[in-house]
Scaffold this motif. Structure first.
Motif, PDB file in Angstrom:
ATOM      1  N   SER A  28       0.826  -1.201   0.000  1.00  0.00           N
ATOM      2  CA  SER A  28       0.000   0.000   0.000  1.00  0.00           C
ATOM      3  C   SER A  28       0.864   1.257   0.000  1.00  0.00           C
ATOM      4  N   PHE A  29       1.939   1.248   0.804  1.00  0.00           N
ATOM      5  CA  PHE A  29       2.813   2.421   0.851  1.00  0.00           C
ATOM      6  C   PHE A  29       3.512   2.635  -0.487  1.00  0.00           C
ATOM      7  N   ARG A  30       3.937   1.529  -1.119  1.00  0.00           N
ATOM      8  CA  ARG A  30       4.621   1.666  -2.410  1.00  0.00           C
ATOM      9  C   ARG A  30       3.705   2.268  -3.467  1.00  0.00           C
ATOM     10  N   SER A  31       2.426   1.935  -3.424  1.00  0.00           N
ATOM     11  CA  SER A  31       1.503   2.473  -4.422  1.00  0.00           C
ATOM     12  C   SER A  31       1.222   3.960  -4.206  1.00  0.00           C
ATOM     13  N   TRP A  32       1.467   4.464  -2.980  1.00  0.00           N
ATOM     14  CA  TRP A  32       1.219   5.881  -2.673  1.00  0.00           C
ATOM     15  C   TRP A  32       2.507   6.683  -2.524  1.00  0.00           C
ATOM     16  N   ARG A  33       3.663   6.050  -2.710  1.00  0.00           N
ATOM     17  CA  ARG A  33       4.927   6.719  -2.370  1.00  0.00           C
ATOM     18  C   ARG A  33       5.181   7.972  -3.215  1.00  0.00           C
ATOM     19  N   ILE A  34       4.760   7.950  -4.479  1.00  0.00           N
ATOM     20  CA  ILE A  34       5.000   9.119  -5.332  1.00  0.00           C
ATOM     21  C   ILE A  34       4.201  10.316  -4.825  1.00  0.00           C
ATOM     22  N   LEU A  35       2.931  10.085  -4.489  1.00  0.00           N
ATOM     23  CA  LEU A  35       2.099  11.174  -3.985  1.00  0.00           C
ATOM     24  C   LEU A  35       2.615  11.685  -2.641  1.00  0.00           C
ATOM     25  N   ILE A  36       3.103  10.774  -1.793  1.00  0.00           N
ATOM     26  CA  ILE A  36       3.662  11.198  -0.503  1.00  0.00           C
ATOM     27  C   ILE A  36       4.918  12.037  -0.720  1.00  0.00           C
ATOM     28  N   ALA A  37       5.740  11.629  -1.698  1.00  0.00           N
ATOM     29  CA  ALA A  37       6.948  12.408  -2.001  1.00  0.00           C
ATOM     30  C   ALA A  37       6.589  13.806  -2.502  1.00  0.00           C
ATOM     31  N   ILE A  38       5.551  13.892  -3.339  1.00  0.00           N
ATOM     32  CA  ILE A  38       5.105  15.207  -3.823  1.00  0.00           C
ATOM     33  C   ILE A  38       4.615  16.062  -2.660  1.00  0.00           C
ATOM     34  N   ALA A  39       3.882  15.435  -1.734  1.00  0.00           N
ATOM     35  CA  ALA A  39       3.394  16.169  -0.567  1.00  0.00           C
ATOM     36  C   ALA A  39       4.542  16.676   0.298  1.00  0.00           C
ATOM     37  N   CYS A  40       5.668  15.960   0.306  1.00  0.00           N
ATOM     38  CA  CYS A  40       6.846  16.418   1.059  1.00  0.00           C
ATOM     39  C   CYS A  40       7.541  17.581   0.357  1.00  0.00           C
ATOM     40  N   LEU A  41       7.603  17.510  -0.970  1.00  0.00           N
ATOM     41  CA  LEU A  41       8.359  18.518  -1.727  1.00  0.00           C
ATOM     42  C   LEU A  41       7.597  19.829  -1.878  1.00  0.00           C
ATOM     43  N   LEU A  42       6.258  19.780  -1.881  1.00  0.00           N
ATOM     44  CA  LEU A  42       5.472  20.994  -2.103  1.00  0.00           C
ATOM     45  C   LEU A  42       5.751  22.079  -1.058  1.00  0.00           C
ATOM     46  N   PRO A  43       5.692  21.780   0.252  1.00  0.00           N
ATOM     47  CA  PRO A  43       5.989  22.850   1.219  1.00  0.00           C
ATOM     48  C   PRO A  43       7.427  23.344   1.135  1.00  0.00           C
ATOM     49  N   VAL A  44       8.354  22.438   0.787  1.00  0.00           N
ATOM     50  CA  VAL A  44       9.748  22.867   0.636  1.00  0.00           C
ATOM     51  C   VAL A  44       9.872  23.856  -0.516  1.00  0.00           C
ATOM     52  N   ALA A  45       9.199  23.547  -1.638  1.00  0.00           N
ATOM     53  CA  ALA A  45       9.238  24.450  -2.789  1.00  0.00           C
ATOM     54  C   ALA A  45       8.599  25.790  -2.455  1.00  0.00           C
ATOM     55  N   ALA A  46       7.479  25.759  -1.720  1.00  0.00           N
ATOM     56  CA  ALA A  46       6.819  27.008  -1.336  1.00  0.00           C
ATOM     57  C   ALA A  46       7.703  27.839  -0.418  1.00  0.00           C
ATOM     58  N   LEU A  47       8.403  27.166   0.490  1.00  0.00           N
ATOM     59  CA  LEU A  47       9.260  27.877   1.433  1.00  0.00           C
ATOM     60  C   LEU A  47      10.463  28.495   0.732  1.00  0.00           C
ATOM     61  N   VAL A  48      11.053  27.737  -0.197  1.00  0.00           N
ATOM     62  CA  VAL A  48      12.250  28.229  -0.888  1.00  0.00           C
ATOM     63  C   VAL A  48      11.904  29.308  -1.907  1.00  0.00           C
ATOM     64  N   GLY A  49      10.816  29.102  -2.655  1.00  0.00           N
ATOM     65  CA  GLY A  49      10.512  30.016  -3.749  1.00  0.00           C
ATOM     66  C   GLY A  49       9.670  31.216  -3.383  1.00  0.00           C
ATOM     67  N   PHE A  50       8.849  31.113  -2.330  1.00  0.00           N
ATOM     68  CA  PHE A  50       7.894  32.195  -2.050  1.00  0.00           C
ATOM     69  C   PHE A  50       7.887  32.601  -0.584  1.00  0.00           C
ATOM     70  N   ARG A  51       8.965  32.408   0.104  1.00  0.00           N
ATOM     71  CA  ARG A  51       9.008  32.770   1.518  1.00  0.00           C
ATOM     72  C   ARG A  51       8.804  34.274   1.679  1.00  0.00           C
ATOM     73  N   GLY A  52       7.882  34.621   2.547  1.00  0.00           N
ATOM     74  CA  GLY A  52       7.559  36.022   2.772  1.00  0.00           C
ATOM     75  C   GLY A  52       6.461  36.548   1.878  1.00  0.00           C
ATOM     76  N   ASP A  53       6.056  35.762   0.858  1.00  0.00           N
ATOM     77  CA  ASP A  53       5.029  36.218  -0.082  1.00  0.00           C
ATOM     78  C   ASP A  53       3.786  35.339  -0.066  1.00  0.00           C
ATOM     79  N   LEU A  54       3.701  34.384   0.849  1.00  0.00           N
ATOM     80  CA  LEU A  54       2.549  33.488   0.872  1.00  0.00           C
ATOM     81  C   LEU A  54       1.344  34.126   1.551  1.00  0.00           C
ATOM     82  N   ILE A  55       1.589  34.971   2.552  1.00  0.00           N
ATOM     83  CA  ILE A  55       0.514  35.513   3.391  1.00  0.00           C
ATOM     84  C   ILE A  55       0.657  37.026   3.499  1.00  0.00           C
ATOM     85  N   GLN A  56      -0.480  37.702   3.515  1.00  0.00           N
ATOM     86  CA  GLN A  56      -0.524  39.146   3.738  1.00  0.00           C
ATOM     87  C   GLN A  56      -1.487  39.426   4.887  1.00  0.00           C
ATOM     88  N   VAL A  57      -1.048  40.181   5.883  1.00  0.00           N
ATOM     89  CA  VAL A  57      -1.871  40.524   7.040  1.00  0.00           C
ATOM     90  C   VAL A  57      -2.470  41.906   6.817  1.00  0.00           C
TER      91      VAL A  57
END
Length: 718
Positions: A112-141
């Motif tokens: 079961s884990f092997r069949s979902w591993r690609i999606l789990i890897a994408i879920a890990c990389l997405l916040p990293v990409a957001a943090l590296v590429g758009f830090r400080g620009d994700l939220i406006q108060v």
């Protein structure tokens, strides 16, 4: 990023942070979440799912701490900073919880884990990409006019992260639902509060993320919903921990469950309920009573989930409909259709028993259903399937007991186990202990196929302890008879299969015996001629060569025996048919009293298995010799025929009857010889057809027989 409206508000917002009642609630939820994480890991250190759960709960604890900080009176810059980190953490937690959801209580956790591993890897990389590429620009108060609250606005990258969190949360809940719906009986009861607690936690997040997407942002106070959700969820998880210690079960969910998932229904229905409740709450105070609004929202989610997951409520609803609309207690056609569909693919006893136990559990609202089969050799009953525990979790000494009591074997109908006073009744009650004091009396259903006793089904822990009606007992007896018939059919099919395997083994073994018999016949002819021609040097040389060739043939037969298989294996090489036939004739060493006539045309070499073809030629020559007796004529021809290599072997022997040619010649173990095995022609036909060739025969009784073999001169010809 900060948007400012009004210097007075900015001045107030820059005051030192203060702990509020809302932030205290978030900190309490964080402590409970961390405690559950530690407790789960300490209780099940060897479980991979327990570690996923532990890391997930620790992540939720950190997220709740960030929520508490954001709910305190802090400056705008600090709020933007902590809200952005909270958003990144929420996105990263999806990967952890998705890993937990696809492995928890799964018998096939690795697959079961092997069949979902690609999606789990994408879920890990997405916040990293957001943090590296758009830090400080994700939220406006922002500070909205005529409002005392801070507005958290999301940029386009921030909205994408919110969408990913929302979709990931739904996937987590769908997989948890898939596991829950695949479990039955007490196994479902054990994991219910864990699934329900996580459903509340992630349900709150679905609400907050959907609000953020619908309005492109939300007030800072909305995060209090997540804190309340975590607090309520931790309470439910705590109940589950004290109930079963987060013990896992082994289920194998079907992919079909995802297609009928109620998670999507919950998400859609949830948003509708939220809209109605928001209007009700707004009438009694609007935004100032948002805490009450959040509480009512979570109550709505919890009540909806409890209704969908509670066996008691569903049973009461079913009884209400049955009582007031006067319909039969069971739709027998539906029950029988479900039974047929669930057991039709069963190929062994465990699969059939597990499917039957699950069907009985769901049909009669019984949490504990166990199927016991009678072992005729040991005269014992053994546990084959159960909805109360995993089969491999029970030691052998607790699942078997002697079944030699005559009264036990004489039970023909469903019976109340509590009323059985004999020793075997007490033994059954001890090893099938109930887990609920209000589960009602245990009922036994014998498995009988005619006069043959096959086993027993025991039902315990019925929801609400409802007594069984006469109609239900009759239906149980009918199901028991069908299970017994299916078990008997499986065992008979297994016996037939074993017989066929033995027959196949004997057939293949006979091939090698036949080849050895031909080799022995060649040696016998050589030894018969040796005393007569011993003084002839040429004969001695031919004899040694013939003995050497026969010995090599025996070694090759032994080698093939080592790779014995159900399919004929060819080892093609370039073959000169003329040389091969001459060697076969020479190995027979003349055969005294037999006249050989040879007519060989030149043929090109072609690809074939020389040893297999030599076996065919030797078999045809020996058959011809045995057909003509002590004296006669054998004619061997080789030539080309329309792109085929043609070999014919003719004799003037006894011939064969038309009926034998039609019905028996190429069938195994059919022969006209006194000492024959009936294998030679069957094996020869298999070899020729494996070369994409054909073998033909013409025979006249009392006049002789001609065999013709056609082989393709090119490997691509068929």
């Amino acid at each position: 990023m900060i948007g400012c409206v009004g210097n007075d508000f900015i001045a107030r917002s820059r005051k030192s942070s203060a702990v509020t009642s809302e932030s205290i609630l978030a900190f309490i939820a964080a402590v409970l979440s961390a405690a559950l994480a530690v407790a789960a890991v300490l209780r099940n250190r060897r479980s991979g799912a327990a570690w996923w759960f532990g890391f997930g709960m620790l992540g939720l604890a950190v997220d709740s701490v960030l929520t508490g900080i954001c709910l305190s009176l802090i400056g705008l810059e600090q709020l933007a900073f902590w809200q952005e980190w909270a958003l990144i953490l929420k996105a990263f937690l999806i990967a952890i919880w998705l890993g937990f959801a696809v492995t928890y209580s799964r018998g096939d956790a690795g697959e079961s884990f092997r069949s979902w591993r690609i999606l789990i890897a994408i879920a890990c990389l997405l916040p990293v990409a957001a943090l590296v590429g758009f830090r400080g620009d994700l939220i406006q108060v922002l500070v909205r006019p005529n409002s005392t609250g801070l507005w958290i606005s999301f940029s386009s990258p921030g909205k994408i992260v919110n969408v990913a969190i929302l979709v990931g949360t739904v996937l987590v809940l769908m997989n948890l639902e898939r596991t829950f719906r695949s479990a039955v009986g007490t196994m479902q009861w054990r994991i219910k509060f864990l699934v329900l607690g996580l459903a509340v936690i992630f349900g709150a997040r679905i609400y907050t993320r959907s609000q953020a997407l619908v309005f492109s942002g939300h007030y800072n106070s909305l995060t209090e919903v997540e804190a309340i959700g975590l607090l309520v969820g931790c309470v439910l998880l705590g109940v589950g921990y004290f109930r079963s210690g987060f013990r896992e079960i082994d289920v194998y969910p079907s992919r079909a469950v995802l297609h009928t998932s109620i998670t999507v229904l919950l998400v859609g229905g949830y948003l509708f309920v939220i809209g109605v409740l928001a209007q009700i709450v707004a009438r009694y105070g609007g935004a100032t009573t948002f805490q009450l609004q959040a509480f009512l929202v979570l109550v709505a989610i919890t009540l909806l989930a409890v209704f969908l997951l509670s066996e008691k409520i569903r049973q009461r609803a079913k009884r209400f409909v049955s009582r007031h609309f006067s319909r039969p207690q069971y739709d027998f056609r539906s029950v029988w259709t479900q039974f047929t569909q669930s057991t039709s693919s069963a190929i062994d006893d465990p699969t059939l028993c597990a499917a039957s136990a699950k069907l009985i559990s769901e049909t009669f609202n019984v949490l504990s259903v166990s199927v016991w089969l009678f072992d005729e050799e040991k005269n014992k009953l053994r546990l084959e399937a159960s909805t109360s525990w995993a089969r491999n979790a029970v030691s052998d000494d607790t699942i078997e007991f002697p079944a030699i009591d005559p009264g036990f074997a004489k039970m023909r109908k469903a019976f109340d186990l509590e009323k059985v006073k004999e020793d075997w009744g007490r033994t059954l009650r001890e090893i099938t202990k109930t887990q609920f004091s209000e589960g009602g009396n245990r009922v036994g259903v014998p498995l009988l196929a005619g006069d043959r006793y096959l086993g027993l089904i025991i039902l315990a822990d019925r929801v609400n302890g409802v007594p069984y009606t006469v109609e239900e007992l009759e239906l149980l007896e009918c199901i028991g008879d069908q299970v017994a018939s299916s078990l008997l059919n499986l065992r008979l099919a297994k016996e037939i299969m074993l017989g066929k395997e033995l027959e196949a083994f004997q057939t293949i073994s006979a091939f090698f015996v036949h080849d050895l018999k031909n080799a022995a016949s060649t040696l016998k002819l050589t030894l018969q001629n040796l005393p007569v021609h011993f003084d002839d040097p040429d004969f001695r040389q031919d004899t040694l060569r013939s003995i050497g060739a026969t010995t090599n043939r025996i070694n090759q037969i032994i080698e093939r025996l080592g790779t014995l298989g159900g399919k004929l294996e060819l080892r093609p090489s370039a073959v000169d048919l003329k040389v091969l036939v001459e060697q076969a004739i020479e190995n027979l060493n003349g055969m005294p009293g037999i006249e050989f006539a040879k007519e060989f045309e030149s043929l090109p070499k072609f690809m074939a298995d020389s040893e297999q073809l030599r076996s065919v030629v030797t078999n045809l020559l020996l058959n011809a010799r045995e057909a003509i007796g002590e004296r006669g004529r054998i004619e061997v021809k080789i030539g080309a025929q329309d792109g085929w290599a043609a070999l014919s072997v003719s004799d003037d022997g006894c011939g064969m009857t038309p009926s034998f040619l039609r019905d028996s010649l190429f069938r195994p173990f059919k022969t006209t010889k006194k000492k024959g095995l009936g294998i030679g022609m069957f094996q020869s036909k298999m070899i020729i057809e494996a070369h994409h060739g054909s073998i033909r025969v013409k025979s006249d009784l009392g006049k002789g027989t001609t065999f013709q073999v056609l082989l393709p001169l090119t490997s691509g010809k068929s």
